[in-house]
Design a protein around this motif. Structure first.
Motif, mmCIF file in Angstrom:
data_model
loop_
_atom_site.group_PDB
_atom_site.id
_atom_site.type_symbol
_atom_site.label_atom_id
_atom_site.label_comp_id
_atom_site.label_asym_id
_atom_site.label_seq_id
_atom_site.Cartn_x
_atom_site.Cartn_y
_atom_site.Cartn_z
ATOM 1 N N TYR B 146 18.876 83.769 56.485
ATOM 2 C CA TYR B 146 18.588 82.697 55.534
ATOM 3 C C TYR B 146 17.337 83.021 54.713
ATOM 4 C CZ TYR B 146 18.571 77.799 54.115
ATOM 5 O OH TYR B 146 18.616 76.662 53.401
ATOM 6 N N GLY B 266 31.057 82.826 56.042
ATOM 7 C CA GLY B 266 30.712 82.570 57.436
ATOM 8 C C GLY B 266 30.929 81.110 57.818
ATOM 9 N N MET B 267 30.914 80.247 56.800
ATOM 10 C CA MET B 267 31.123 78.828 57.100
ATOM 11 C C MET B 267 32.522 78.577 57.655
ATOM 12 S SD MET B 267 29.157 76.871 54.068
ATOM 13 C CE MET B 267 29.099 75.219 54.723
ATOM 14 N N GLY B 270 32.358 78.427 61.067
ATOM 15 C CA GLY B 270 31.638 77.283 61.611
ATOM 16 C C GLY B 270 30.185 77.210 61.226
ATOM 17 N N ARG B 271 29.594 78.315 60.711
ATOM 18 C CA ARG B 271 28.170 78.265 60.435
ATOM 19 C C ARG B 271 27.850 79.127 59.215
ATOM 20 N NH1 ARG B 271 23.869 80.716 62.344
ATOM 21 N NH2 ARG B 271 25.121 82.077 63.648
ATOM 22 N N PHE B 272 26.979 78.633 58.347
ATOM 23 C CA PHE B 272 26.529 79.385 57.187
ATOM 24 C C PHE B 272 25.864 80.677 57.657
ATOM 25 C CE2 PHE B 272 23.235 79.857 53.719
ATOM 26 C CZ PHE B 272 24.132 80.342 52.792
ATOM 27 N N ALA B 274 27.129 83.115 59.338
ATOM 28 C CA ALA B 274 27.581 83.676 60.619
ATOM 29 C C ALA B 274 28.503 84.852 60.326
ATOM 30 C CB ALA B 274 28.321 82.620 61.420
#
Lengths: 108, 314
Positions: B146, B266-267, B270-272, B274
């Motif tokens: 990030y 990646g979302m 399930g996750r930004f 990932a």
């Protein structure tokens, strides 16, 4: 802990001294470009505190290392923007804008 | 022995910083600042942080040094006075006292924290899951991706900010040419620029590739590329692009965009940001190559400065 306690703090303490030195330069130097150089010295000191405190017995914590790399890149972006602003100010000082400004619209 | 070396190194760092700040001649100040940056690189090597040493020497000493020399030249051409220090003695003394006190307080704060590599074992345990071996690359592109994503946008934002300083009638021309004016120097710089650009390209590609397992990475590789571009521009082997050239604009945003696209993909997991299990390394290397190229062009353009009214004729 095999690392001598005094040695462990050597680089962070140097960093603290650099921050003080850079701050001194920032205050006493009059030309903005020289102040920009002083800001870079402060930044280097902060990086040394951050990275140096991650020093372990045989490795340095990679987490602050990554943060320092990010910091170095952001500080060069800041330096470039500062230098461009200083150059633009000098240009405006030595050659007033060629476009005539409407009366009463001059900024103070 | 190591202790003596580190002590001398720290004293030299402080000494060169003092000279860089206080010497009258600004060109000498920049020279000492570059020396200071290289000594900082040595300090990072002494700390075992080779990744940071590469970045510090390439960006902190190299790019910043070129930027300062270029800005000094432009200011001198405008008739600015950069040398000298007109503050009164008493003010200097007062500033020295205040800053020493601040440094002492900061030093005391530093001494209250024990040096600790507490996160290194945690990161070591997680590294096998992403398939790269350089823990710094792991932190930059996986665990704290990030930050790195935002950082790439900061660089882009800085370039937009620099461009926004262009005079209204200069937009969207090219920045002031970096070509050397002295014919003899230009001759040398041109051959050197032509020679060094392909080498810079190979070294940059190598640094990015090797960065996943050993010291190196996108920022270090990108800076080497920027150095090659700048040398080629100084030798006149390469012109600087106009700011509205669409291909060139895509080059600037390619790195951050690819990073963002992979992060958004990646979302789906399930996750930004990932990465899917087993594909992490491939995705990280892809991001790094795009990022390195964009960083190289962005840094070179940041150094070149905002667009100018007319082509400067040497």
């Amino acid at each position: 802990m095999s690392l001598p306690a005094a040695l462990g703090h050597l680089f962070p303490l140097t960093g603290a001294a650099l921050v003080g030195l850079g701050l001194f330069g920032f205050i006493i130097l009059r030309h903005p470009l020289r102040q920009l150089l002083a800001v870079n010295v402060i930044a280097a000191g902060i990086f040394l505190i951050l990275g140096g405190l991650g020093r372990g017995e045989d490795v340095t914590d990679p987490y602050p290392q990554a943060l320092v790399i990010t910091g170095i890149v952001v500080s060069v972006a800041l330096t470039a923007l500062g230098a461009a602003m200083i150059t633009r100010l000098a240009e405006d000082r030595c050659a007033p804008a060629p476009t005539p400004e409407p009366p009463g619209d001059r900024d103070a | 022995m190591t202790a003596a070396f580190e002590l001398i190194l720290c004293l030299m760092i402080l000494g060169t910083a003092c000279v860089a700040l206080l010497v009258r001649d600004f060109l000498a100040a920049i020279a000492f600042f570059v020396v200071f940056g290289n000594l900082m690189g040595l300090a990072w090597l002494a700390l075992g942080a080779v990744n940071v040493a590469l970045a510090e020497i390439a960006i902190g000493a190299g790019v910043t040094g070129v930027l300062l020399i270029l800005t000094r030249g432009r200011l001198l051409a405008l008739g600015e006075q950069i040398d000298g220090n007109p503050l009164g003695h008493w003010l200097n003394l007062g500033a020295a006292v205040v800053c020493s006190a601040f440094a002492v307080v900061l030093g005391a704060a530093v001494l209250s924290i024990a040096p600790d590599d507490g996160l290194a074992p945690v990161i070591d345990r997680l590294m096998p899951r992403i398939g790269v071996e350089n823990p710094v690359t792991g932190v930059l592109l996986a665990f704290r991706a990030y930050d790195t994503l935002l950082e790439s946008f900061v660089l882009l934002g800085a370039l937009v900010a620099v461009w926004s300083l262009a005079p209204a009638d200069a937009w969207p021309r090219a920045p002031a040419a970096l070509r050397m004016t002295d014919p003899a120097a230009l001759n040398v710089a041109e051959s050197f620029g032509r020679l060094v650009l392909p080498i810079a390209l190979v070294v940059a590609a190598y640094l990015v590739w090797v960065g996943s397992d050993r010291p190196g990475g996108a920022f270090q590789g990108g800076t080497v590329l920027a150095g090659g571009f700048l040398l080629a521009a100084m030798g006149g082997a390469m012109g600087l692009p106009r700011s509205d050239d669409p291909a060139f604009r895509w080059t600037l945003v390619a790195g951050p965009l690819v990073f963002l696209a992979i992060g958004l993909a990646g979302m789906a997991l399930g996750r930004f940001l990932a990465y899917p299990e087993g594909m992490a390394k491939a995705l990280i290397v892809t991001i790094e190559y795009f990022l390195a190229f964009s960083i190289g062009v962005t840094l070179a353009l940041l150094v070149a400065g905002p667009p100018v009214r007319a082509e400067t004729v040497p």
